[in-house]
Design a protein around this motif. Structure first.
Motif, short mmCIF file in Angstrom:
data_model
loop_
_atom_site.label_atom_id
_atom_site.label_comp_id
_atom_site.label_asym_id
_atom_site.label_seq_id
_atom_site.Cartn_x
_atom_site.Cartn_y
_atom_site.Cartn_z
N VAL A 2 0.83 -1.21 0.00
CA VAL A 2 0.00 0.00 0.00
C VAL A 2 0.87 1.26 0.00
N VAL A 3 1.86 1.30 0.88
CA VAL A 3 2.71 2.48 0.98
C VAL A 3 3.52 2.68 -0.30
N ALA A 4 4.01 1.58 -0.87
CA ALA A 4 4.81 1.68 -2.10
C ALA A 4 3.98 2.24 -3.25
N ILE A 5 2.73 1.78 -3.37
CA ILE A 5 1.87 2.26 -4.46
C ILE A 5 1.37 3.67 -4.17
N GLY A 6 0.85 3.88 -2.96
CA GLY A 6 0.20 5.14 -2.64
C GLY A 6 1.16 6.30 -2.44
N ILE A 7 2.39 6.02 -2.00
CA ILE A 7 3.36 7.09 -1.76
C ILE A 7 4.49 7.06 -2.78
N ALA A 8 5.33 6.04 -2.74
CA ALA A 8 6.55 6.05 -3.56
C ALA A 8 6.26 6.09 -5.05
N ASN A 9 5.47 5.14 -5.53
CA ASN A 9 5.16 5.03 -6.95
C ASN A 9 4.38 6.26 -7.43
N SER A 10 3.39 6.66 -6.66
CA SER A 10 2.56 7.82 -7.03
C SER A 10 3.36 9.11 -6.97
N LEU A 11 4.29 9.20 -6.04
CA LEU A 11 5.14 10.38 -5.92
C LEU A 11 5.97 10.58 -7.18
N ALA A 12 6.57 9.48 -7.65
CA ALA A 12 7.38 9.54 -8.87
C ALA A 12 6.51 9.89 -10.07
N ALA A 13 5.31 9.32 -10.14
CA ALA A 13 4.42 9.59 -11.26
C ALA A 13 3.97 11.05 -11.27
N GLN A 14 3.67 11.58 -10.10
CA GLN A 14 3.26 12.98 -10.00
C GLN A 14 4.40 13.91 -10.41
N ALA A 15 5.62 13.57 -10.04
CA ALA A 15 6.78 14.38 -10.41
C ALA A 15 6.98 14.39 -11.92
N ALA A 16 6.89 13.21 -12.55
CA ALA A 16 7.07 13.13 -13.99
C ALA A 16 5.98 13.89 -14.73
N THR A 17 4.75 13.75 -14.29
CA THR A 17 3.63 14.44 -14.94
C THR A 17 3.81 15.95 -14.87
N SER A 18 4.22 16.44 -13.71
CA SER A 18 4.40 17.89 -13.55
C SER A 18 5.50 18.41 -14.46
N ARG A 19 6.56 17.63 -14.68
CA ARG A 19 7.64 18.08 -15.57
C ARG A 19 7.18 18.12 -17.02
N LEU A 20 6.37 17.17 -17.43
CA LEU A 20 5.85 17.19 -18.80
C LEU A 20 4.92 18.40 -18.99
N VAL A 21 4.04 18.63 -18.02
CA VAL A 21 3.13 19.78 -18.10
C VAL A 21 3.94 21.08 -18.13
N TYR A 22 4.95 21.17 -17.27
CA TYR A 22 5.82 22.36 -17.23
C TYR A 22 6.48 22.61 -18.58
N SER A 23 7.01 21.57 -19.19
CA SER A 23 7.71 21.71 -20.46
C SER A 23 6.76 22.16 -21.57
N MET A 24 5.57 21.57 -21.62
CA MET A 24 4.59 21.96 -22.65
C MET A 24 4.10 23.39 -22.43
N ALA A 25 3.95 23.78 -21.16
CA ALA A 25 3.51 25.15 -20.87
C ALA A 25 4.61 26.15 -21.21
N ARG A 26 5.86 25.78 -20.95
CA ARG A 26 6.99 26.66 -21.27
C ARG A 26 7.06 26.97 -22.75
N ASP A 27 6.66 26.01 -23.57
CA ASP A 27 6.62 26.20 -25.02
C ASP A 27 5.27 26.70 -25.50
N ARG A 28 4.42 27.16 -24.55
CA ARG A 28 3.11 27.73 -24.86
C ARG A 28 2.18 26.74 -25.54
N LYS A 29 2.36 25.47 -25.27
CA LYS A 29 1.44 24.46 -25.78
C LYS A 29 0.34 24.14 -24.77
N LEU A 30 0.54 24.59 -23.53
CA LEU A 30 -0.46 24.56 -22.48
C LEU A 30 -0.46 25.95 -21.84
#
Length: 474
Positions: free
Chosen positions: A306-334
Protein backbone atom coordinates in the motif's frame (compact mmCIF):
# COMPACT_ATOMS: atom_id res chain seq x y z
CA UNK A 1 16.39 25.75 0.93
CA UNK A 2 18.25 25.78 -2.38
CA UNK A 3 19.32 22.33 -3.51
CA UNK A 4 20.62 23.41 -6.90
CA UNK A 5 23.96 22.19 -8.20
CA UNK A 6 25.61 23.38 -11.38
CA UNK A 7 27.31 20.66 -13.44
CA UNK A 8 31.00 21.22 -14.01
CA UNK A 9 31.74 22.82 -17.34
CA UNK A 10 28.12 23.55 -18.18
CA UNK A 11 26.91 26.66 -16.37
CA UNK A 12 23.82 26.91 -18.57
CA UNK A 13 23.56 23.82 -20.80
CA UNK A 14 19.99 24.71 -21.80
CA UNK A 15 21.00 27.95 -23.50
CA UNK A 16 21.63 26.17 -26.83
CA UNK A 17 17.93 25.23 -26.82
CA UNK A 18 16.73 28.73 -26.03
CA UNK A 19 15.94 28.12 -22.35
CA UNK A 20 17.46 29.15 -19.04
CA UNK A 21 18.10 26.80 -16.14
CA UNK A 22 15.09 27.04 -13.80
CA UNK A 23 14.87 23.61 -12.20
CA UNK A 24 17.33 22.32 -9.61
CA UNK A 25 20.24 20.37 -11.13
CA UNK A 26 20.92 17.87 -8.37
CA UNK A 27 19.94 14.44 -9.77
CA UNK A 28 22.96 12.19 -10.34
CA UNK A 29 22.80 9.17 -12.64
CA UNK A 30 22.31 7.04 -9.53
CA UNK A 31 19.42 9.24 -8.42
CA UNK A 32 17.81 8.90 -11.86
CA UNK A 33 18.27 5.13 -11.71
CA UNK A 34 16.60 4.98 -8.28
CA UNK A 35 13.81 7.24 -9.53
CA UNK A 36 13.15 4.90 -12.47
CA UNK A 37 13.12 1.84 -10.22
CA UNK A 38 10.67 3.49 -7.84
CA UNK A 39 8.47 4.62 -10.74
CA UNK A 40 8.29 1.06 -12.11
CA UNK A 41 7.91 -0.31 -8.55
CA UNK A 42 10.04 -3.41 -7.73
CA UNK A 43 6.99 -5.03 -6.08
CA UNK A 44 4.56 -4.17 -8.90
CA UNK A 45 3.69 -7.82 -9.70
CA UNK A 46 2.22 -8.40 -6.24
CA UNK A 47 -1.04 -6.56 -6.84
CA UNK A 48 -1.82 -8.03 -10.27
CA UNK A 49 -0.25 -11.47 -9.96
CA UNK A 50 -3.56 -13.35 -9.82
CA UNK A 51 -4.93 -11.60 -12.89
CA UNK A 52 -1.76 -12.15 -14.93
CA UNK A 53 -1.58 -15.76 -13.71
CA UNK A 54 -4.99 -16.52 -15.20
CA UNK A 55 -4.35 -14.61 -18.40
CA UNK A 56 -0.97 -16.26 -19.01
CA UNK A 57 -2.04 -19.78 -18.03
CA UNK A 58 0.46 -19.74 -15.16
CA UNK A 59 3.39 -18.33 -17.16
CA UNK A 60 3.68 -15.03 -15.32
CA UNK A 61 7.51 -14.80 -15.48
CA UNK A 62 7.33 -15.33 -19.24
CA UNK A 63 4.96 -12.35 -19.45
CA UNK A 64 7.44 -10.10 -17.69
CA UNK A 65 10.37 -11.44 -19.70
CA UNK A 66 8.50 -10.60 -22.90
CA UNK A 67 7.56 -7.19 -21.53
CA UNK A 68 11.13 -6.29 -20.60
CA UNK A 69 12.39 -7.47 -23.99
CA UNK A 70 9.74 -5.42 -25.78
CA UNK A 71 10.38 -2.29 -23.75
CA UNK A 72 14.17 -2.35 -24.09
CA UNK A 73 13.82 -1.21 -27.72
CA UNK A 74 11.79 1.78 -26.58
CA UNK A 75 14.32 2.53 -23.84
CA UNK A 76 17.09 2.54 -26.44
CA UNK A 77 15.14 4.99 -28.62
CA UNK A 78 14.60 7.19 -25.58
CA UNK A 79 18.33 7.01 -24.91
CA UNK A 80 19.16 8.24 -28.41
CA UNK A 81 16.83 11.23 -28.19
CA UNK A 82 17.67 12.08 -24.56
CA UNK A 83 21.30 12.43 -25.57
CA UNK A 84 20.43 14.82 -28.40
CA UNK A 85 17.80 16.83 -26.48
CA UNK A 86 18.34 16.69 -22.68
CA UNK A 87 15.10 18.53 -21.91
CA UNK A 88 12.36 18.04 -19.32
CA UNK A 89 9.57 17.37 -21.82
CA UNK A 90 10.53 13.80 -22.67
CA UNK A 91 8.74 12.57 -25.76
CA UNK A 92 7.16 16.01 -26.29
CA UNK A 93 10.62 17.57 -26.69
CA UNK A 94 12.13 14.65 -28.59
CA UNK A 95 9.42 14.45 -31.24
CA UNK A 96 8.94 18.22 -31.42
CA UNK A 97 12.60 18.83 -32.12
CA UNK A 98 13.28 15.57 -33.91
CA UNK A 99 10.40 15.89 -36.40
CA UNK A 100 8.45 19.14 -35.87
CA UNK A 101 6.72 21.01 -33.03
CA UNK A 102 3.15 20.18 -34.14
CA UNK A 103 3.77 16.43 -34.12
CA UNK A 104 5.67 16.90 -30.86
CA UNK A 105 2.60 18.45 -29.28
CA UNK A 106 0.44 15.45 -30.15
CA UNK A 107 3.10 13.01 -28.94
CA UNK A 108 3.23 14.93 -25.67
CA UNK A 109 -0.56 15.08 -25.53
CA UNK A 110 -0.80 11.30 -25.91
CA UNK A 111 1.81 10.81 -23.19
CA UNK A 112 -0.12 13.25 -21.02
CA UNK A 113 -3.05 10.81 -21.07
CA UNK A 114 -0.73 8.23 -19.50
CA UNK A 115 0.89 10.67 -17.08
CA UNK A 116 -2.35 12.26 -15.87
CA UNK A 117 -4.08 8.93 -15.31
CA UNK A 118 -1.15 6.96 -13.85
CA UNK A 119 -1.07 8.81 -10.49
CA UNK A 120 -4.86 8.54 -10.25
CA UNK A 121 -4.76 4.82 -11.02
CA UNK A 122 -2.15 4.31 -8.32
CA UNK A 123 -4.12 6.33 -5.76
CA UNK A 124 -7.23 4.27 -6.47
CA UNK A 125 -5.32 0.99 -6.14
CA UNK A 126 -3.77 2.11 -2.84
CA UNK A 127 -7.16 3.31 -1.57
CA UNK A 128 -8.71 -0.07 -2.41
CA UNK A 129 -5.97 -1.78 -0.38
CA UNK A 130 -6.52 0.56 2.57
CA UNK A 131 -10.22 -0.28 2.57
CA UNK A 132 -9.21 -3.94 2.67
CA UNK A 133 -7.04 -3.27 5.71
CA UNK A 134 -9.57 -0.96 7.39
CA UNK A 135 -13.04 -2.04 6.18
CA UNK A 136 -15.73 0.59 6.15
CA UNK A 137 -13.44 3.55 5.58
CA UNK A 138 -14.22 5.70 2.49
CA UNK A 139 -12.07 5.02 -0.56
CA UNK A 140 -12.03 8.64 -1.67
CA UNK A 141 -10.61 9.77 1.66
CA UNK A 142 -7.57 7.52 1.36
CA UNK A 143 -7.06 8.56 -2.26
CA UNK A 144 -7.17 12.27 -1.41
CA UNK A 145 -4.81 11.73 1.53
CA UNK A 146 -2.21 10.12 -0.74
CA UNK A 147 -2.57 12.99 -3.24
CA UNK A 148 -1.98 15.63 -0.56
CA UNK A 149 1.05 13.87 0.94
CA UNK A 150 2.73 13.45 -2.44
CA UNK A 151 2.02 17.02 -3.51
CA UNK A 152 3.59 18.31 -0.30
CA UNK A 153 6.75 16.24 -0.82
CA UNK A 154 7.10 17.27 -4.47
CA UNK A 155 6.56 20.96 -3.65
CA UNK A 156 9.30 20.85 -1.01
CA UNK A 157 12.02 20.30 -3.63
CA UNK A 158 13.82 17.61 -5.58
CA UNK A 159 16.00 16.75 -2.56
CA UNK A 160 12.90 15.59 -0.68
CA UNK A 161 11.95 13.47 -3.69
CA UNK A 162 15.42 11.89 -3.78
CA UNK A 163 15.39 11.09 -0.07
CA UNK A 164 11.96 9.51 -0.23
CA UNK A 165 12.98 7.46 -3.27
CA UNK A 166 16.06 6.10 -1.49
CA UNK A 167 14.17 5.16 1.66
CA UNK A 168 11.36 3.48 -0.25
CA UNK A 169 13.74 1.56 -2.53
CA UNK A 170 15.56 0.11 0.49
CA UNK A 171 12.24 -0.92 2.05
CA UNK A 172 10.89 -2.48 -1.15
CA UNK A 173 14.10 -4.39 -1.89
CA UNK A 174 14.13 -5.65 1.70
CA UNK A 175 10.64 -7.07 1.18
CA UNK A 176 11.67 -8.57 -2.17
CA UNK A 177 14.57 -10.30 -0.41
CA UNK A 178 12.22 -11.46 2.36
CA UNK A 179 9.81 -12.92 -0.18
CA UNK A 180 12.61 -14.76 -1.97
CA UNK A 181 13.74 -16.21 1.35
CA UNK A 182 10.20 -17.27 2.29
CA UNK A 183 9.58 -18.80 -1.13
CA UNK A 184 12.83 -20.76 -1.21
CA UNK A 185 12.20 -22.00 2.36
CA UNK A 186 8.72 -23.11 1.36
CA UNK A 187 9.98 -24.94 -1.73
CA UNK A 188 12.91 -26.58 0.03
CA UNK A 189 10.86 -27.50 3.09
CA UNK A 190 7.84 -28.77 1.11
CA UNK A 191 5.61 -26.57 3.26
CA UNK A 192 3.01 -26.38 0.48
CA UNK A 193 2.09 -29.75 -1.03
CA UNK A 194 1.52 -28.33 -4.52
CA UNK A 195 4.78 -26.33 -4.66
CA UNK A 196 7.75 -27.76 -6.57
CA UNK A 197 10.68 -26.56 -8.66
CA UNK A 198 9.78 -26.37 -12.34
CA UNK A 199 10.49 -24.46 -15.56
CA UNK A 200 6.83 -24.58 -16.66
CA UNK A 201 6.11 -20.98 -15.50
CA UNK A 202 8.91 -19.81 -17.81
CA UNK A 203 7.73 -21.80 -20.83
CA UNK A 204 4.83 -24.21 -21.20
CA UNK A 205 4.37 -25.10 -24.91
CA UNK A 206 0.95 -26.56 -24.16
CA UNK A 207 -0.44 -23.07 -23.52
CA UNK A 208 1.76 -20.71 -25.56
CA UNK A 209 -0.23 -19.10 -28.40
CA UNK A 210 0.05 -15.78 -30.31
CA UNK A 211 -3.18 -14.60 -28.67
CA UNK A 212 -1.79 -15.33 -25.22
CA UNK A 213 1.42 -13.46 -26.03
CA UNK A 214 -0.54 -10.42 -27.25
CA UNK A 215 -2.73 -10.33 -24.14
CA UNK A 216 0.22 -10.88 -21.86
CA UNK A 217 2.22 -8.09 -23.49
CA UNK A 218 -0.59 -5.61 -22.90
CA UNK A 219 -0.42 -6.21 -19.15
CA UNK A 220 3.36 -6.52 -18.97
CA UNK A 221 3.90 -3.24 -20.77
CA UNK A 222 1.78 -1.42 -18.17
CA UNK A 223 4.06 -2.77 -15.43
CA UNK A 224 7.17 -1.37 -17.14
CA UNK A 225 5.78 2.10 -17.78
CA UNK A 226 7.84 4.48 -15.70
CA UNK A 227 11.35 4.11 -17.07
CA UNK A 228 10.36 6.84 -19.54
CA UNK A 229 9.68 9.17 -16.61
CA UNK A 230 13.44 9.47 -16.16
CA UNK A 231 13.51 11.55 -19.36
CA UNK A 232 11.32 14.21 -17.75
CA UNK A 233 14.02 14.78 -15.10
CA UNK A 234 16.72 15.56 -17.68
CA UNK A 235 16.96 19.25 -16.74
CA UNK A 236 17.63 18.22 -13.14
CA UNK A 237 20.41 15.77 -14.05
CA UNK A 238 24.05 16.44 -13.13
CA UNK A 239 25.43 13.58 -15.20
CA UNK A 240 25.41 15.10 -18.67
CA UNK A 241 23.30 14.40 -21.73
CA UNK A 242 23.84 10.63 -21.66
CA UNK A 243 22.87 10.17 -18.01
CA UNK A 244 19.06 9.89 -18.46
CA UNK A 245 19.40 7.35 -21.29
CA UNK A 246 21.74 5.14 -19.31
CA UNK A 247 19.50 5.32 -16.25
CA UNK A 248 16.49 4.32 -18.37
CA UNK A 249 18.14 1.25 -19.87
CA UNK A 250 19.75 0.07 -16.62
CA UNK A 251 16.59 0.57 -14.54
CA UNK A 252 14.55 -1.40 -17.08
CA UNK A 253 17.03 -4.30 -17.02
CA UNK A 254 17.16 -4.37 -13.21
CA UNK A 255 13.39 -4.23 -12.79
CA UNK A 256 12.98 -6.97 -15.41
CA UNK A 257 15.19 -9.30 -13.39
CA UNK A 258 13.29 -8.50 -10.19
CA UNK A 259 9.89 -9.08 -11.82
CA UNK A 260 10.88 -12.39 -13.42
CA UNK A 261 12.51 -13.73 -10.25
CA UNK A 262 9.56 -12.88 -7.98
CA UNK A 263 6.86 -14.14 -10.31
CA UNK A 264 8.72 -17.37 -11.08
CA UNK A 265 8.93 -18.19 -7.38
CA UNK A 266 5.32 -17.16 -6.78
CA UNK A 267 4.20 -19.37 -9.70
CA UNK A 268 6.14 -22.30 -8.27
CA UNK A 269 4.41 -21.83 -4.91
CA UNK A 270 1.04 -21.87 -6.69
CA UNK A 271 1.79 -25.29 -8.18
CA UNK A 272 0.58 -26.68 -11.53
CA UNK A 273 -1.64 -24.20 -13.36
CA UNK A 274 -5.30 -24.01 -12.41
CA UNK A 275 -7.45 -20.94 -12.95
CA UNK A 276 -7.73 -18.73 -9.86
CA UNK A 277 -11.32 -18.01 -8.72
CA UNK A 278 -12.37 -14.36 -8.82
CA UNK A 279 -12.63 -14.09 -5.06
CA UNK A 280 -8.95 -15.07 -4.67
CA UNK A 281 -7.36 -13.09 -7.51
CA UNK A 282 -6.61 -9.93 -5.52
CA UNK A 283 -4.68 -11.75 -2.80
CA UNK A 284 -3.33 -14.68 -4.79
CA UNK A 285 0.29 -13.55 -4.47
CA UNK A 286 -0.01 -13.27 -0.69
CA UNK A 287 -1.72 -16.61 0.03
CA UNK A 288 1.51 -18.71 0.02
CA UNK A 289 3.25 -16.11 2.20
CA UNK A 290 0.50 -16.45 4.79
CA UNK A 291 0.68 -20.25 4.64
CA UNK A 292 4.46 -20.33 5.04
CA UNK A 293 5.23 -17.36 7.30
CA UNK A 294 1.97 -16.55 9.08
CA UNK A 295 -0.58 -13.74 9.25
CA UNK A 296 1.69 -11.18 10.90
CA UNK A 297 4.28 -11.39 8.13
CA UNK A 298 1.73 -11.25 5.33
CA UNK A 299 0.15 -8.15 6.91
CA UNK A 300 3.56 -6.47 6.73
CA UNK A 301 3.67 -7.32 3.02
CA UNK A 302 0.19 -5.82 2.58
CA UNK A 303 1.27 -2.60 4.28
CA UNK A 304 4.45 -2.36 2.20
CA UNK A 305 2.39 -2.80 -0.96
CA UNK A 306 0.00 0.00 0.00
CA UNK A 307 2.71 2.48 0.98
CA UNK A 308 4.81 1.68 -2.10
CA UNK A 309 1.87 2.26 -4.46
CA UNK A 310 0.20 5.14 -2.64
CA UNK A 311 3.36 7.09 -1.76
CA UNK A 312 6.55 6.05 -3.56
CA UNK A 313 5.16 5.03 -6.95
CA UNK A 314 2.56 7.82 -7.03
CA UNK A 315 5.14 10.38 -5.92
CA UNK A 316 7.38 9.54 -8.87
CA UNK A 317 4.42 9.59 -11.26
CA UNK A 318 3.26 12.98 -10.00
CA UNK A 319 6.78 14.38 -10.41
CA UNK A 320 7.07 13.13 -13.99
CA UNK A 321 3.63 14.44 -14.94
CA UNK A 322 4.40 17.89 -13.55
CA UNK A 323 7.64 18.08 -15.57
CA UNK A 324 5.85 17.19 -18.80
CA UNK A 325 3.13 19.78 -18.10
CA UNK A 326 5.82 22.36 -17.23
CA UNK A 327 7.71 21.71 -20.46
CA UNK A 328 4.59 21.96 -22.65
CA UNK A 329 3.51 25.15 -20.87
CA UNK A 330 6.99 26.66 -21.27
CA UNK A 331 6.62 26.20 -25.02
CA UNK A 332 3.11 27.73 -24.86
CA UNK A 333 1.44 24.46 -25.78
CA UNK A 334 -0.46 24.56 -22.48
CA UNK A 335 -1.49 27.63 -20.44
CA UNK A 336 1.62 29.65 -19.55
CA UNK A 337 0.93 29.77 -15.79
CA UNK A 338 1.73 26.04 -15.63
CA UNK A 339 5.39 26.88 -16.32
CA UNK A 340 5.78 28.68 -12.98
CA UNK A 341 8.74 27.49 -10.87
CA UNK A 342 8.78 28.21 -7.13
CA UNK A 343 11.73 29.22 -4.95
CA UNK A 344 12.60 25.57 -4.35
CA UNK A 345 13.08 25.23 -8.12
CA UNK A 346 10.23 22.82 -8.82
CA UNK A 347 7.29 23.42 -11.22
CA UNK A 348 4.84 24.23 -8.43
CA UNK A 349 1.88 25.29 -10.59
CA UNK A 350 2.10 22.08 -12.58
CA UNK A 351 2.42 19.98 -9.42
CA UNK A 352 -0.66 21.58 -7.85
CA UNK A 353 -2.66 21.28 -11.07
CA UNK A 354 -1.80 17.59 -11.45
CA UNK A 355 -2.69 17.03 -7.79
CA UNK A 356 -6.02 18.78 -8.32
CA UNK A 357 -6.86 16.70 -11.38
CA UNK A 358 -5.90 13.52 -9.51
CA UNK A 359 -8.16 14.50 -6.61
CA UNK A 360 -11.17 14.96 -8.89
CA UNK A 361 -10.47 11.71 -10.77
CA UNK A 362 -9.90 9.71 -7.57
CA UNK A 363 -13.34 10.76 -6.31
CA UNK A 364 -15.06 10.26 -9.68
CA UNK A 365 -13.35 7.11 -10.97
CA UNK A 366 -13.06 4.88 -7.89
CA UNK A 367 -13.49 1.25 -8.91
CA UNK A 368 -12.62 1.84 -12.58
CA UNK A 369 -9.14 0.30 -12.40
CA UNK A 370 -9.57 -1.84 -15.52
CA UNK A 371 -10.73 0.99 -17.77
CA UNK A 372 -8.09 3.41 -16.52
CA UNK A 373 -5.31 0.85 -17.00
CA UNK A 374 -6.34 0.42 -20.64
CA UNK A 375 -6.35 4.18 -21.20
CA UNK A 376 -2.90 4.57 -19.60
CA UNK A 377 -1.57 1.87 -21.90
CA UNK A 378 -3.04 3.49 -25.00
CA UNK A 379 -1.57 6.92 -24.26
CA UNK A 380 1.91 5.67 -23.47
CA UNK A 381 2.15 3.18 -26.33
CA UNK A 382 0.93 5.69 -28.91
CA UNK A 383 3.58 8.17 -27.76
CA UNK A 384 6.24 5.44 -27.83
CA UNK A 385 5.34 4.59 -31.43
CA UNK A 386 5.85 8.22 -32.49
CA UNK A 387 9.13 8.32 -30.55
CA UNK A 388 10.55 5.47 -32.64
CA UNK A 389 9.62 7.37 -35.79
CA UNK A 390 11.33 10.47 -34.40
CA UNK A 391 14.61 8.60 -33.92
CA UNK A 392 14.64 7.51 -37.55
CA UNK A 393 13.53 10.90 -38.91
CA UNK A 394 15.96 12.97 -36.86
CA UNK A 395 19.09 10.86 -37.13
CA UNK A 396 18.73 9.40 -40.64
CA UNK A 397 17.08 12.29 -42.48
CA UNK A 398 18.20 15.39 -40.59
CA UNK A 399 21.62 14.31 -39.36
CA UNK A 400 22.53 11.93 -42.17
CA UNK A 401 23.50 9.15 -39.75
CA UNK A 402 24.68 5.82 -41.17
CA UNK A 403 24.42 3.96 -37.90
CA UNK A 404 21.77 1.60 -39.21
CA UNK A 405 21.53 -0.54 -36.05
CA UNK A 406 20.87 2.27 -33.55
CA UNK A 407 18.93 4.60 -35.82
CA UNK A 408 16.98 2.23 -38.08
CA UNK A 409 16.83 -1.44 -37.12
CA UNK A 410 16.23 -1.09 -33.36
CA UNK A 411 13.61 1.69 -33.71
CA UNK A 412 11.81 -0.34 -36.42
CA UNK A 413 11.66 -3.39 -34.15
CA UNK A 414 10.42 -1.21 -31.27
CA UNK A 415 7.77 0.38 -33.49
CA UNK A 416 6.48 -2.99 -34.74
CA UNK A 417 6.19 -4.35 -31.18
CA UNK A 418 4.34 -1.25 -29.97
CA UNK A 419 2.01 -1.27 -33.00
CA UNK A 420 1.22 -4.96 -32.40
CA UNK A 421 0.24 -4.31 -28.80
CA UNK A 422 -1.81 -1.24 -29.77
CA UNK A 423 -3.77 -3.20 -32.36
CA UNK A 424 -4.70 -5.68 -29.65
CA UNK A 425 -5.76 -2.97 -27.19
CA UNK A 426 -9.35 -3.04 -26.02
CA UNK A 427 -12.02 -1.17 -27.96
CA UNK A 428 -12.76 1.06 -24.96
CA UNK A 429 -9.12 2.14 -24.77
CA UNK A 430 -9.09 2.94 -28.48
CA UNK A 431 -12.31 4.96 -28.25
CA UNK A 432 -11.20 6.97 -25.24
CA UNK A 433 -7.80 7.48 -26.85
CA UNK A 434 -9.52 8.84 -29.95
CA UNK A 435 -11.62 11.22 -27.83
CA UNK A 436 -8.46 12.40 -26.08
CA UNK A 437 -6.87 13.14 -29.46
CA UNK A 438 -9.90 15.19 -30.53
CA UNK A 439 -9.58 17.23 -27.34
CA UNK A 440 -5.88 17.63 -28.13
CA UNK A 441 -6.69 19.03 -31.57
CA UNK A 442 -8.90 21.67 -29.95
CA UNK A 443 -6.18 22.56 -27.41
CA UNK A 444 -3.58 22.73 -30.17
CA UNK A 445 -5.51 25.29 -32.18
CA UNK A 446 -6.37 27.31 -29.08
CA UNK A 447 -2.69 27.50 -28.11
CA UNK A 448 -1.11 27.77 -31.56
CA UNK A 449 -0.67 31.51 -31.20
CA UNK A 450 2.01 30.89 -28.53
CA UNK A 451 5.70 31.36 -29.26
CA UNK A 452 6.86 27.91 -28.16
CA UNK A 453 8.35 25.62 -30.74
CA UNK A 454 9.25 28.55 -32.98
CA UNK A 455 11.98 30.01 -30.83
CA UNK A 456 14.33 27.06 -31.31
CA UNK A 457 14.73 25.03 -34.46
CA UNK A 458 13.65 21.42 -34.12
CA UNK A 459 17.14 20.18 -35.00
CA UNK A 460 19.01 22.66 -32.82
CA UNK A 461 21.15 20.04 -31.08
CA UNK A 462 24.70 20.12 -32.39
CA UNK A 463 25.30 17.37 -34.90
CA UNK A 464 28.56 16.45 -33.26
CA UNK A 465 26.77 15.81 -29.96
CA UNK A 466 23.92 13.94 -31.63
CA UNK A 467 26.19 11.59 -33.58
CA UNK A 468 28.83 11.02 -30.92
CA UNK A 469 29.66 7.35 -30.23
CA UNK A 470 27.51 5.88 -27.51
CA UNK A 471 28.14 3.52 -24.64
CA UNK A 472 26.02 0.48 -23.70
CA UNK A 473 22.85 2.54 -23.62
CA UNK A 474 23.37 3.98 -27.08
Amino acid sequence: MNDSKTPVGAADPLSQFGYKQELSRSMSTGDLLIYGLIFMLPIAPWAIFGEVYNLSKGMVPLVYLLGATAMIFTALSYSQMARAFPLAGGVFSYVGRGINPAIGFFAGWLMLLDYLLTPTLLYIMAAESMVGILPGTPRWLWGVLFVVVNAAINLSGVTSLKRMNRVMLVIELAFVAAFIGIAVAGLMGHTLPQAAWSTAPLWNPEHVTPALVASALSIAVLSFLGFDGIATMAEESTGGARSPGRAMVYSLLIIGVLFVAQTWLASLLAGPYAAVPDDRIANFFFEPIRAIAGTGIVNAFFLCNVVAIGIANSLAAQAATSRLVYSMARDRKLPAFLAHVNRRKVPSAAILTVAGISTVLVIAAAGEIGMMSAMVNFGALSAFAVLHLAVMWYYLRKQGSRRWLSHLLLPVIGFVIIAYVLMNAGVMAQITGGIWLVIGIAVFFLQRGGSGGARVEADAAPAAQALAPTGPAG
